[in-house]
Scaffold this active site. Structure first.
Site, PDB file in Angstrom:
ATOM      1  N   ASP A  47       0.829  -1.204   0.000  1.00  0.00           N
ATOM      2  CA  ASP A  47       0.000   0.000   0.000  1.00  0.00           C
ATOM      3  C   ASP A  47       0.864   1.255   0.000  1.00  0.00           C
ATOM      4  O   ASP A  47       0.347   2.371  -0.092  1.00  0.00           O
ATOM      5  CB  ASP A  47      -0.992   0.005   1.155  1.00  0.00           C
ATOM      6  CG  ASP A  47      -0.343   0.028   2.533  1.00  0.00           C
ATOM      7  OD1 ASP A  47       0.898  -0.008   2.618  1.00  0.00           O
ATOM      8  OD2 ASP A  47      -1.091   0.080   3.537  1.00  0.00           O
ATOM      9  N   SER A  48       2.189   1.074   0.032  1.00  0.00           N
ATOM     10  CA  SER A  48       3.116   2.186  -0.190  1.00  0.00           C
ATOM     11  C   SER A  48       2.894   2.830  -1.545  1.00  0.00           C
ATOM     12  O   SER A  48       3.337   3.954  -1.794  1.00  0.00           O
ATOM     13  CB  SER A  48       4.566   1.699  -0.069  1.00  0.00           C
ATOM     14  OG  SER A  48       4.777   0.528  -0.841  1.00  0.00           O
ATOM     15  N   ASP A  86      -1.082  -6.351  -0.250  1.00  0.00           N
ATOM     16  CA  ASP A  86      -1.130  -5.611   1.006  1.00  0.00           C
ATOM     17  C   ASP A  86      -2.548  -5.107   1.262  1.00  0.00           C
ATOM     18  O   ASP A  86      -3.080  -4.325   0.480  1.00  0.00           O
ATOM     19  CB  ASP A  86      -0.159  -4.426   0.919  1.00  0.00           C
ATOM     20  CG  ASP A  86       0.373  -3.996   2.264  1.00  0.00           C
ATOM     21  OD1 ASP A  86      -0.040  -4.562   3.294  1.00  0.00           O
ATOM     22  OD2 ASP A  86       1.223  -3.082   2.294  1.00  0.00           O
ATOM     23  N   LYS A 116      -1.077  -9.490   3.175  1.00  0.00           N
ATOM     24  CA  LYS A 116      -0.385  -8.979   4.358  1.00  0.00           C
ATOM     25  C   LYS A 116      -1.308  -8.003   5.074  1.00  0.00           C
ATOM     26  O   LYS A 116      -2.003  -7.219   4.429  1.00  0.00           O
ATOM     27  CB  LYS A 116       0.914  -8.258   3.988  1.00  0.00           C
ATOM     28  CG  LYS A 116       1.672  -7.697   5.207  1.00  0.00           C
ATOM     29  CD  LYS A 116       2.979  -7.028   4.819  1.00  0.00           C
ATOM     30  CE  LYS A 116       2.805  -5.645   4.236  1.00  0.00           C
ATOM     31  NZ  LYS A 116       2.258  -4.669   5.231  1.00  0.00           N
ATOM     32  N   GLU A 118      -1.461  -5.456   8.833  1.00  0.00           N
ATOM     33  CA  GLU A 118      -0.692  -4.877   9.932  1.00  0.00           C
ATOM     34  C   GLU A 118      -1.339  -5.169  11.278  1.00  0.00           C
ATOM     35  O   GLU A 118      -2.563  -5.258  11.386  1.00  0.00           O
ATOM     36  CB  GLU A 118      -0.575  -3.359   9.751  1.00  0.00           C
ATOM     37  CG  GLU A 118       0.190  -2.943   8.510  1.00  0.00           C
ATOM     38  CD  GLU A 118       0.316  -1.431   8.360  1.00  0.00           C
ATOM     39  OE1 GLU A 118       0.891  -0.992   7.353  1.00  0.00           O
ATOM     40  OE2 GLU A 118      -0.157  -0.690   9.242  1.00  0.00           O
ATOM     41  N   GLU A 185       9.231  -3.898  10.927  1.00  0.00           N
ATOM     42  CA  GLU A 185       9.614  -2.589  10.412  1.00  0.00           C
ATOM     43  C   GLU A 185      10.070  -1.661  11.531  1.00  0.00           C
ATOM     44  O   GLU A 185       9.368  -1.464  12.524  1.00  0.00           O
ATOM     45  CB  GLU A 185       8.444  -1.940   9.652  1.00  0.00           C
ATOM     46  CG  GLU A 185       8.810  -0.587   9.047  1.00  0.00           C
ATOM     47  CD  GLU A 185       7.807  -0.071   8.042  1.00  0.00           C
ATOM     48  OE1 GLU A 185       8.005   1.047   7.522  1.00  0.00           O
ATOM     49  OE2 GLU A 185       6.816  -0.771   7.761  1.00  0.00           O
TER      50      GLU A 185
END
Length: 269
Positions: A47-48, A86, A116, A118, A185
């Site tokens: 999602d960057s 993501d 993925k 978070e 991270e």
């Protein structure tokens, strides 16, 4: 012998043998094709892309439709790398049912190999629900960009004993929930190394030191394409942005001067 498709089993095998795992981000067909061709184990459709491709100020505005659009493009360029989609902010936070539904879209519609999401201990039950639905999940703890404001901004996590212990517990809980891999991270290298030894799944570091089972970088950072900000943990192998602007400027000058197109670029009747 032809290169084999990367699988969860082969990734776990690398951890067992002490072989490092490589991961890079991709958001389009051309980049994914090049990353796949050079032998990178895993590709994250991160999602960057919200920041480095779509121009948002953070990853928070990114939608499921935007993620799926780019994931589909990436999958068209990949033969061997293991591709992870993501899950964007609020696509898995409301309920486990919605998390399963959205995770399933990455698999069913985009063709990704896994997703993925978070979060640590607080997301373990959601991870288990998605895994139980038959969808492989990669966890992500430490600095979690989608909730960076809650964490005090983009800063190192786990610096004191209490938060460090919480990170280790989160890793254990995600491992027990069935996550097949874990991104760490901006975590102190000693904590990242401890987590790597404590869990059965491979760990992938980004600003977490060399003790992880593998490493990931945002490809646009690695290539020097994103000029707004370069994190401390990024190694820039190229600085493409100035080179690209120089080439674009040369094109403008050639067109304005009438030197492009030349005879070699022109069809004769």
């Amino acid at each position: 012998m032809e290169r084999a498709k990367t699988t969860i089993s082969s990734l776990r095998g690398k951890k067992a043998k002490g072989e490092k795992i490589t991961m890079l981000t991709a958001y389009d067909f051309s980049t994914a094709s090049m990353i796949d061709a050079v032998g990178v184990d895993t590709i994250l459709v991160g999602d960057s892309l919200g920041m480095v491709v779509l121009g948002y100020d953070s990853t928070v505005p990114v939608t499921m439709d935007e993620m799926l659009h780019h994931a589909k493009a990436v999958m068209r360029g990949v033969k061997f790398s293991f591709v992870i989609g993501d899950m964007p902010f609020m696509s898995y936070n409301v309920s486990r049912e919605e998390a399963i539904r959205n995770a399933g879209r990455f698999i069913k519609e985009a063709g990704c190999d896994a997703v993925k999401l978070e979060g640590g201990t607080e997301m373990a039950a959601t991870v288990k629900a998605v895994v139980d639905a038959g969808i492989p999940v990669c966890g992500h703890i430490g600095l979690t960009p989608q909730t960076a404001t809650k964490l005090g901004g983009f800063r190192l996590q786990g610096k004191d004993e209490k938060t460090a212990r919480a990170l280790v517990q989160s890793a254990r809980d995600l491992d027990e929930a069935g996550a097949f891999m874990l991104v760490l991270e901006m975590v102190p290298e000693s904590i990242a190394a401890e987590i790597t030894k404590a869990v059965s799944m491979p760990t992938i570091g980004i600003g977490a030191g060399p003790g992880c089972d593998g490493q990931v970088l945002v490809t646009n950072d690695l290539l020097g394409l994103y000029e707004k900000f370069v994190p401390k943990f990024v190694k820039q192998y190229l600085k493409l942005a100035p080179m690209i602007k120089e080439a674009l400027s040369a094109y403008v000058s050639d067109v304005q001067a009438g030197t492009f197109p030349g005879p070699e670029h022109t069809f004769k009747g």
